[in-house]
Design an enzyme around this catalytic site. Structure first.
Site, mmCIF file in Angstrom:
data_model
loop_
_atom_site.group_PDB
_atom_site.id
_atom_site.type_symbol
_atom_site.label_atom_id
_atom_site.label_comp_id
_atom_site.label_asym_id
_atom_site.label_seq_id
_atom_site.Cartn_x
_atom_site.Cartn_y
_atom_site.Cartn_z
ATOM 1 N N ASP A 33 0.866 -1.183 0.000
ATOM 2 C CA ASP A 33 0.000 0.000 0.000
ATOM 3 C C ASP A 33 0.901 1.231 0.000
ATOM 4 O OD1 ASP A 33 -1.740 2.210 0.895
ATOM 5 O OD2 ASP A 33 -3.208 0.627 1.208
ATOM 6 N N ILE A 34 0.648 2.119 -0.932
ATOM 7 C CA ILE A 34 1.538 3.271 -1.122
ATOM 8 C C ILE A 34 1.377 4.321 -0.016
ATOM 9 C CG2 ILE A 34 0.149 4.846 -2.527
ATOM 10 C CD1 ILE A 34 2.421 4.872 -4.539
ATOM 11 N N GLN A 96 -14.376 2.869 1.260
ATOM 12 C CA GLN A 96 -13.658 2.403 0.063
ATOM 13 C C GLN A 96 -13.290 3.597 -0.812
ATOM 14 O OE1 GLN A 96 -15.846 -0.237 -2.574
ATOM 15 N NE2 GLN A 96 -13.976 -0.976 -3.547
ATOM 16 N N HIS A 102 -10.395 -5.247 -2.875
ATOM 17 C CA HIS A 102 -9.082 -5.492 -2.277
ATOM 18 C C HIS A 102 -9.217 -5.821 -0.809
ATOM 19 C CE1 HIS A 102 -9.974 -1.177 -2.292
ATOM 20 N NE2 HIS A 102 -9.411 -1.131 -1.100
ATOM 21 N N HIS A 104 -7.068 -5.471 2.688
ATOM 22 C CA HIS A 104 -5.919 -4.881 3.373
ATOM 23 C C HIS A 104 -5.337 -5.908 4.345
ATOM 24 C CE1 HIS A 104 -6.874 -0.572 2.402
ATOM 25 N NE2 HIS A 104 -8.101 -1.043 2.321
HETATM 26 P P1 AMP Z 1 -9.751 1.575 0.310
HETATM 27 O O1 AMP Z 1 -9.846 2.997 0.779
HETATM 28 O O2 AMP Z 1 -10.198 0.553 1.315
HETATM 29 O O3 AMP Z 1 -10.435 1.461 -1.018
HETATM 30 O O4 AMP Z 1 -8.218 1.266 0.109
HETATM 31 C C1 AMP Z 1 -7.496 1.725 -0.975
HETATM 32 C C2 AMP Z 1 -6.057 1.679 -0.585
HETATM 33 O O5 AMP Z 1 -5.291 1.816 -1.761
HETATM 34 C C3 AMP Z 1 -5.614 2.785 0.366
HETATM 35 O O6 AMP Z 1 -5.077 2.206 1.542
HETATM 36 C C4 AMP Z 1 -4.561 3.560 -0.441
HETATM 37 O O7 AMP Z 1 -3.500 3.982 0.375
HETATM 38 C C5 AMP Z 1 -4.131 2.537 -1.454
HETATM 39 N N1 AMP Z 1 -3.627 3.050 -2.729
HETATM 40 C C6 AMP Z 1 -4.154 4.023 -3.496
HETATM 41 N N2 AMP Z 1 -3.434 4.183 -4.629
HETATM 42 C C7 AMP Z 1 -2.435 3.264 -4.566
HETATM 43 C C8 AMP Z 1 -1.346 2.924 -5.432
HETATM 44 N N3 AMP Z 1 -1.148 3.554 -6.603
HETATM 45 N N4 AMP Z 1 -0.522 1.931 -5.057
HETATM 46 C C9 AMP Z 1 -0.703 1.295 -3.887
HETATM 47 N N5 AMP Z 1 -1.705 1.565 -3.036
HETATM 48 C C10 AMP Z 1 -2.554 2.540 -3.351
#
Ligand code: AMP
Length: 145
Positions: A33-34, A96, A102, A104
């Protein structure tokens, strides 16, 4: 919910946007996760285009959970956190932010503290180093620890 093929995880799956990859098989991809909420925060996604759990096929759901189990084992072996949270949000009302299913995988260090969700970019070098440690601890299919 209709699937948006331009969401960021769809772009990662197509190789249009980079990710720090930890694992990939026929049905799933795991990457850092970035904007980690804790050190070692991973995301497990299906390759199937499903925005939420409601559209996810049973096969993809099973594949994601198989991979999430391995991811949790690898994180535990590599980083030795005393606890681990697996979480999955459906819809903005649930928090979300990316409309591709996805899970976590978030190591927990006690005290209830987690960094804010999707808020602050992690240091890329640090994320790569964590990824290498987690990759080195990735279990075989039947392995438990
Ligand atoms: P959610 O809010 O549950 O949909 O989780 C989305 C997750 O994706 C969040 O924890 C973000 O930090 C992560 N995220 C968003 N863009 C990226 C990316 N380009 N690479 C890796 N993680 C990302």
């Amino acid at each position: 919910m209709s699937y948006d093929p331009n969401n960021i995880f769809a772009k990662i799956l197509r190789g249009e946007v980079p990710c720090i990859k930890v694992f990939e098989d026929q049905m799933t991809l795991v990457f850092m996760d970035i904007m980690p909420q804790a050190e070692g925060h991973l995301l497990v996604i299906p390759k199937e285009p499903a925005a939420q759990i409601f559209e996810l096929s049973e096969d993809a759901a099973a594949a994601c959970m198989r991979t999430a189990r391995k991811a949790a084992i690898a994180v535990r072996t590599a980083l030795k956190p005393p606890g681990m949270t697996l979480a999955q949000a459906n819809g903005s009302a649930a928090g979300q932010t990316v409309p591709h299913f996805h899970i976590h995988v978030i190591p927990r260090h006690g005290g209830g503290f987690l960094a804010p969700h999707a808020a602050q970019r992690g240091d890329a070098e640090k994320l790569k180093q964590l990824a290498e440690r987690i990759i080195a601890a990735w279990p075989e299919s039947e392995e438990t620890r």
